[in-house]
Design an enzyme around this catalytic site. Structure first.
Site: not given
Ligand code: CP3
Length: 360
Positions: A30, A43, A80
């Site tokens: 992240r 965003r 994602d």
């Molecule tokens: O920088 C990076 O790591 C690359 C981008 C990336 C994102 N998600 C961006 C993201 C990666 C590799 C992921 C993987 C991901 N997504 C996982 C596996 C890794 C982990 O965190 O365990 C999982 C379980 C998800 C599912 C997911 N996506 C959830 C549960 C959420 C909501 C939680 C939150 O933080 O809001 C997301 C959204 C998400 N994916 C965001 C980002 C930057 C936040 C969204 C936003 O901008 O509002």
């Protein structure tokens, strides 16, 4: 086919292959995300998280943002893990303050039979287009990591319909309808293999499989339903891949207890969460795989002196020699001050050369 440009900084790829390096490479899960004000601006411009993911120019821009600020040794594709089930027709939406939700979660066994396996160059074209665009913009500065969720972790979201506390529905599926669970996971392993293969063809230099929820399973279920299918997905990629496959990392949150089994799965590196002792992990499996991790992400709320001490401790735990990629044990928390992230990255640059004096 991607145009190959030689990498100027390949210490991340070298560490994954346990080849000598001059310092420990560092990148952060992240690393692109809400803790960065410039991310929040893009965003907002995109209007929604999904619009950001599906617009290659914007996804490319946020992929590169953390590299402008910090001396990171790898970029990770901005996307994602849930875009793949979205492409399988489940209808992904991100509800403000609630996280991901599927409009059409899997509710019946017949839903599993009807799930299509997407053609990534069609249904996930925006991902491969982003990879190609990022590659062009990086022009070999650092390697680019592609990724997917593991079949098991994707299944948890697809069956639960979103995040879950207890995983009641999906564990119910494993216990009551194991054949249906195997059918779902087989399909997902194939979809994941195709998806990763398309990312490799578009130009990623390494792949990472996120098994965020492997750790909620019993040991027997972890092997049968999580690890077996993460392995099958990788075998699918390798069967299709060319002569020199890209290195593959398996991250399992809560996987510290199963390291030997994970190390025998064919992945080149294991990602560890912060609960594992890196030195002990190295003694157990470091002769077979590289290790990535594993600073507690919440250390980034501590003062800089504490961050520096904790970084040093992680480096000391792993000890001298190659085979370590510095990372957090999970993603950067959205409330973290970017300056603290800079402090972490700088500390790895400052302290780690000491551990590689036999380097090239
Ligand atoms: O920088 C990076 O790591 C690359 C981008 C990336 C994102 N998600 C961006 C993201 C990666 C590799 C992921 C993987 C991901 N997504 C996982 C596996 C890794 C982990 O965190 O365990 C999982 C379980 C998800 C599912 C997911 N996506 C959830 C549960 C959420 C909501 C939680 C939150 O933080 O809001 C997301 C959204 C998400 N994916 C965001 C980002 C930057 C936040 C969204 C936003 O901008 O509002």
């Amino acid at each position: 086919m991607a145009v190959m440009s030689p990498l100027m900084n390949d210490c991340f790829l070298r560490a994954l292959r346990r080849q000598p390096v001059q310092r420990t490479p560092v990148w952060l899960m992240r690393q692109a995300g809400r803790y960065l004000p410039e991310y929040r601006r893009v965003r907002e411009r995109a209007g929604s998280f999904m619009r950001l993911c599906t617009t290659p120019e914007l996804a490319c821009e946020v992929t590169l943002q953390p590299l402008e600020r910090f001396r990171l040794d790898a970029a990770i594709l901005f996307s994602d893990i849930l875009t793949l089930p979205d492409a399988m027709g489940l209808g992904l939406e991100f509800v403000e303050g609630e996280g991901p939700r599927f409009q059409k979660p899997l509710r019946q066994i017949s839903d599993i039979d009807q799930l299509p396996i997407p053609d990534p160059e069609r249904e996930l074209r925006y991902v491969t287009d982003t990879v190609r665009l990022v590659r062009r913009h990086l022009s070999g500065r650092v390697p680019l990591i592609g990724f997917s969720g593991s079949p098991w972790t994707l299944a948890t979201y697809m069956v639960e319909g979103g995040g879950s506390r207890d995983f009641r529905r999906v564990k119910g599926l494993l216990y009551e309808y194991p054949r249906a669970a195997h059918a779902l996971l087989s399909k997902l392993a194939e979809a994941v293999a195709l998806y990763l293969d398309a990312q490799i063809a578009a130009g990623v230099d390494a792949i990472m499989v996120f098994d965020t929820w492997g750790g909620v399973l019993s040991a027997a279920h972890y092997r049968q339903f999580a690890l077996a299918y993460a392995q099958r997905a990788l075998e699918g990629v390798r069967r299709r891949g060319g002569e020199a496959p890209v290195p593959a990392i398996l991250f399992t949150k809560g996987g510290g207890q199963w390291l030997e089994a994970m190390a025998a799965s064919g992945y080149d590196a294991l990602g560890l969460d912060w609960t594992a002792d890196l030195g002990e992990a190295r003694r157990r499996v470091g002769h077979r795989v590289a290790l990535q991790g594993n600073l507690d992400p919440l250390v980034l709320y501590a003062p800089e002196a504490v961050i520096r001490t904790e970084v040093k401790q992680i480096l000391q735990q792993f000890g001298p020699g190659s085979g370590h990629v510095f990372n957090l044990g999970h993603g950067v928390d959205p409330g973290v001050d970017p300056a603290r992230v800079g402090c972490l990255v700088d500390a790895v640059h400052e302290f780690s050369p000491l551990f590689h004096q036999e380097g090239p």
